[in-house]
Design a protein around this motif. Structure first.
Motif, short mmCIF file in Angstrom:
data_model
loop_
_atom_site.label_atom_id
_atom_site.label_comp_id
_atom_site.label_asym_id
_atom_site.label_seq_id
_atom_site.Cartn_x
_atom_site.Cartn_y
_atom_site.Cartn_z
N ARG A 1 0.83 -1.20 0.00
CA ARG A 1 0.00 0.00 0.00
C ARG A 1 0.87 1.26 0.00
O ARG A 1 1.92 1.31 0.62
CB ARG A 1 -0.89 0.02 1.24
N TRP A 2 0.38 2.28 -0.70
CA TRP A 2 1.14 3.53 -0.79
C TRP A 2 0.90 4.39 0.44
O TRP A 2 -0.22 4.53 0.93
CB TRP A 2 0.74 4.31 -2.04
N HIS A 3 1.97 4.99 0.93
CA HIS A 3 1.90 5.95 2.03
C HIS A 3 2.56 7.23 1.55
O HIS A 3 3.77 7.28 1.35
CB HIS A 3 2.59 5.41 3.28
N GLY A 4 1.75 8.27 1.33
CA GLY A 4 2.26 9.53 0.82
C GLY A 4 1.29 10.11 -0.18
O GLY A 4 0.10 9.77 -0.21
N GLU A 5 1.78 11.01 -1.02
CA GLU A 5 0.94 11.72 -1.98
C GLU A 5 1.09 11.12 -3.38
O GLU A 5 2.17 10.66 -3.76
CB GLU A 5 1.28 13.21 -2.04
N ILE A 6 -0.01 11.18 -4.14
CA ILE A 6 -0.03 10.79 -5.55
C ILE A 6 -0.89 11.80 -6.29
O ILE A 6 -1.96 12.20 -5.80
CB ILE A 6 -0.61 9.38 -5.76
N GLY A 7 -0.44 12.22 -7.47
CA GLY A 7 -1.23 13.15 -8.27
C GLY A 7 -1.05 12.91 -9.76
O GLY A 7 -0.04 12.37 -10.21
N ASP A 8 -2.06 13.32 -10.52
CA ASP A 8 -2.05 13.28 -11.99
C ASP A 8 -1.61 11.92 -12.52
O ASP A 8 -0.57 11.78 -13.18
CB ASP A 8 -1.13 14.38 -12.53
N VAL A 9 -2.42 10.91 -12.28
CA VAL A 9 -2.15 9.55 -12.77
C VAL A 9 -2.67 9.44 -14.19
O VAL A 9 -3.82 9.78 -14.48
CB VAL A 9 -2.82 8.50 -11.87
N ARG A 10 -1.80 8.95 -15.10
CA ARG A 10 -2.17 8.84 -16.51
C ARG A 10 -1.75 7.48 -17.06
O ARG A 10 -0.72 6.94 -16.66
CB ARG A 10 -1.49 9.93 -17.35
N THR A 11 -2.51 6.99 -18.03
CA THR A 11 -2.09 5.81 -18.80
C THR A 11 -2.22 6.14 -20.29
O THR A 11 -3.08 6.92 -20.70
CB THR A 11 -2.94 4.56 -18.48
#
Length: 723
Positions: A453-463
């Motif tokens: 599992r991710w702990h922290g920030e994530i932004g602007d996910v693209r495929t």
């Protein structure tokens, strides 16, 4: 008497020759055995145009009358002692003409020593498109040896002279039609077919403007078409240049094919993750909205210098994920795809997933994230099936842009961090049969369920369902610099000089003054009262420092030295004053300077000194540019310091250029809270290394400027960071 003696000698010589010819030994003279014929030339020692002799059903095709060569030998046992016989060669060629009559020609070479190569060139009037045979034999001056074609081991060589070049190939592409505005887009593969009307074409060669060049391409059978795949890297006009090669090696004239790709297509799925606080669903710019678990909160911080409005924060719990029921991008055999996102890990002690996609078979089609192998250091990673490429050095609390790319045409998986490829690309094999299933942000499916599992920030996910080309990767990872301050040193008031945009002024200490350019209309040679005043470094004025106490300073720091920053300055020291180290810019820590930009006459260079820790006597990175104290032109050295926290590099530019000696790896930039200084630096005895000379155009930016922006610094006008 003389005539009788001469006659007697002649008779004696004739008798001697007869005796020797009969094999009778003459006392006092050494002879070999009876003369033996030369050896039969071996087929493997024959060449046609420096290629092996062709003896089978397939003659050798040649583009011009060929050079025929053979290694010819004579038995050494019949040589006289101390004397080696000479050997010549007889080449014979023959063919059947259009009337059915056999034509033969013979050519003899000069005599050479034993075991030498003999060559002839076939005559220029030999018929084209006709099977021509040839053979060779050796002659020792007395006897001929066997023909190279004689049984049982011999055979005649055969060739066909081809005097016509093939026709140029026709080039076509369904995805990128010729002269059509617009074809398929940047990063999308198209099929290009090369097809010549000549039936004997065995190879094509094609080139692209930016490479590769002269790429060989063989048709499945002679005279057939051949294809290659290509994805344009920009939407600039493109061209393919190609020619055909027939079996004789003749080339056609070149053919050029122009096409015009359109701009790259948008992502097939995208989530900005800039949703309002309290949202339970992430809106999709393209694709399917993603449901958020309770461990996700919106409204998080963003990387500076980007267009992001906010990000999502995941707490690392089992509920820290966003998911869709459908895949974000198609994978599997024959599919090129990419996935990318801005991320900031809260910690780097365990493996964490940024984005992944399930397969119906109960595994992950791909996973992008942070990997901590057992006993190893943390690294960014991109995995496809059981294959993984890793690289880079994640840091807790530090932003990074990640992009994983799989190119089905090459079979390689690649990983990019902050716009640069990291690790070593690897061959990967996506699942060929299992269909894609759910897409996840913040977790990955394993044999034991969802993990990492991710702990922290994530932004602007693209495929993407195509290649993300290098210019796009750089643009996605770009963090534009922001101007923090710019001092042009044109005026001073109340003991300080103003910042151009209304920021904090620099306070001037005694020995620091503003030098203003004055009119130089008078001519000293004519007007004795005229005193020449040199111009300021840039614009109307510059800072002048006396080298004793003169300096300018802020009350606190100017740049965050633990994050990316850029500093620029124009500095000049007169040669006569360049007798000791002098610091032009520094920013103080508690025990030492975080950086010190200075001139060192001992090395004839401007130096950037960066201590690795805030400790007196800490190890230092020293970068140098060998440039004169007054700059290469004498009008000042344009110096720029760039620290890129994303790539852990620091660079020193002089007059727009850097080099290996002016670049260093700096993995742990530390934060300094001391005052920014112009004209002095910290020494073991306190403030010192006072600068004696002129200083102008001090500029500071948050963020690491790109190399193409560096030449625009050092001017009175603020640069436009428009890229």
């Amino acid at each position: 008497m003389r005539r009788r003696s001469g006659a007697r000698a002649a008779v004696l010589g004739s008798c001697l020759a007869a005796v020797v010819g009969a094999g009778v030994a003459v006392p006092g003279t050494a002879y070999a055995v009876d003369n033996l014929p030369p050896k039969q030339p071996l087929v493997q020692d024959l060449q046609n145009n420096f290629k092996p002799c062709a003896t089978g059903d397939e003659p050798l095709y040649v583009p011009q009358p060929p050079v025929l060569s053979a290694l010819l030998s004579d038995p050494v046992e019949d040589d006289r002692v101390g004397y080696q016989e000479l050997v010549s060669g007889e080449f014979e060629i023959w063919w059947t003409d259009a009337a059915g009559t056999e034509q033969r020609r013979s050519f003899t070479t000069y005599q050479q020593r034993n075991d030498r190569i003999h060559r002839i060139t076939a005559p220029s009037d030999i018929p084209a498109n006709t099977v021509i045979s040839w053979r060779v034999r050796a002659n020792d001056g007395t006897l001929n040896g066997p023909w190279s074609s004689d049984a049982p081991s011999g055979a005649a060589c055969r060739f066909i002279y081809d005097n016509e070049s093939p026709t140029a190939p026709v080039i076509s592409s369904p995805e990128f039609p010729a002269e059509t505005w617009w074809g398929a887009g940047v990063g999308t593969y198209g099929t290009f077919t090369l097809d010549s009307a000549s039936p004997d074409v065995v190879e094509y060669r094609y080139s692209l403007p930016d490479g590769p060049y002269e790429v060989p391409l063989r048709p499945a059978e002679p005279g057939g078409p051949a294809t290659f795949r290509f994805a344009p890297l920009s939407n600039a006009p493109q061209r393919v240049e190609a020619y055909a090669i027939d079996r004789s090696g003749r080339r056609s004239s070149p053919k050029t094919y122009f096409f015009y790709p359109k701009a790259a297509s948008a992502p097939v799925s995208e989530w900005k993750l800039a949703d309002a606080a309290g949202s339970t669903t992430a809106v999709a710019e393209t694709g399917t909205p993603a449901q958020a678990g309770s461990g996700v909160s919106f409204g998080g911080p963003v990387p500076s210098g980007t267009s992001l409005a906010s990000t999502a924060t995941l707490d690392g719990s089992s509920h820290a994920y966003l998911t869709t029921a459908t895949p974000a991008v198609a994978t599997g055999a024959g599919k090129t795809f990419a996935v990318g996102a801005w991320v900031r890990p809260a910690a780097t002690g365990e493996s964490m997933t940024v984005a992944s996609q399930d397969t119906a078979g109960g595994s992950a089609a791909y996973a992008l994230g942070l990997d901590v192998p057992e006993g190893g250091a943390a690294a960014w990673s991109f995995g496809i099936g059981d294959t993984k490429v890793s690289g880079g050095a994640p840091e807790a609390g530090e932003w990074a842009y990640l992009l994983g790319l799989y190119d089905t045409e090459t079979g390689y998986a690649q990983l990019f961090v902050n716009g640069h490829e990291v690790g070593t690309k690897v061959k990967a094999a996506p699942a060929a049969t299992a269909e894609d299933s759910a897409f996840h942000i913040g977790r990955v499916l394993t044999k034991t369920g969802y993990k990492h599992r991710w702990h922290g920030e994530i932004g602007d996910v693209r495929t993407y369902d195509r290649l993300v080309v290098p210019s796009e990767v750089s643009a996605l990872a770009l963090r534009k610099g922001k101007l923090l301050a710019h001092w042009s040193f044109s005026t001073a008031a109340d003991g300080s000089t103003p910042e151009k945009n209304g920021g904090a002024p620099l306070k001037l200490a005694p020995g620091a003054s503003i030098y203003r350019s004055t009119s130089n209309d008078c001519i000293p040679d004519i007007d004795p009262d005229c005193v020449y005043q040199p111009p300021a470094l840039r614009g109307d004025g510059n800072l002048k420092l006396d080298g004793e106490s003169g300096h300018a300073a802020l009350d606190g720091p100017l740049v965050d030295t633990s994050d990316s920053f850029t500093l620029g300055v124009v500095a000049r020291v007169q040669d006569a004053d360049a007798t000791r180290p002098m610091t032009v810019l520094s920013q103080a820590g508690e025990h030492t300077d975080a950086f010190k930009l200075r001139y060192d006459p001992a090395t004839y260079a401007w130096q950037l000194v960066v201590p690795e820790r805030d400790e007196a006597g800490a190890p230092e990175k020293v970068l140098a540019q060998v440039v004169g104290p007054a700059g290469n032109s004498g009008t000042g050295a344009d110096l720029v310091v760039v620290y890129d926290d994303a790539t852990d590099t620091v660079k020193l530019y002089a007059d727009g250029y850097t080099n290996d000696g002016a670049t260093a790896h700096l993995p742990n930039g530390w934060k300094s809270n001391g005052p920014f200084q112009v004209g002095r630096g910290r020494t073991a005895d306190g403030w010192g290394e006072y600068f004696k000379g002129d200083v102008d155009e001090v500029e500071a930016f948050s963020g690491a400027l790109q190399e193409k922006e560096i030449p625009f610094l050092g001017q009175e006008q603020d640069p436009c960071l428009c890229w």
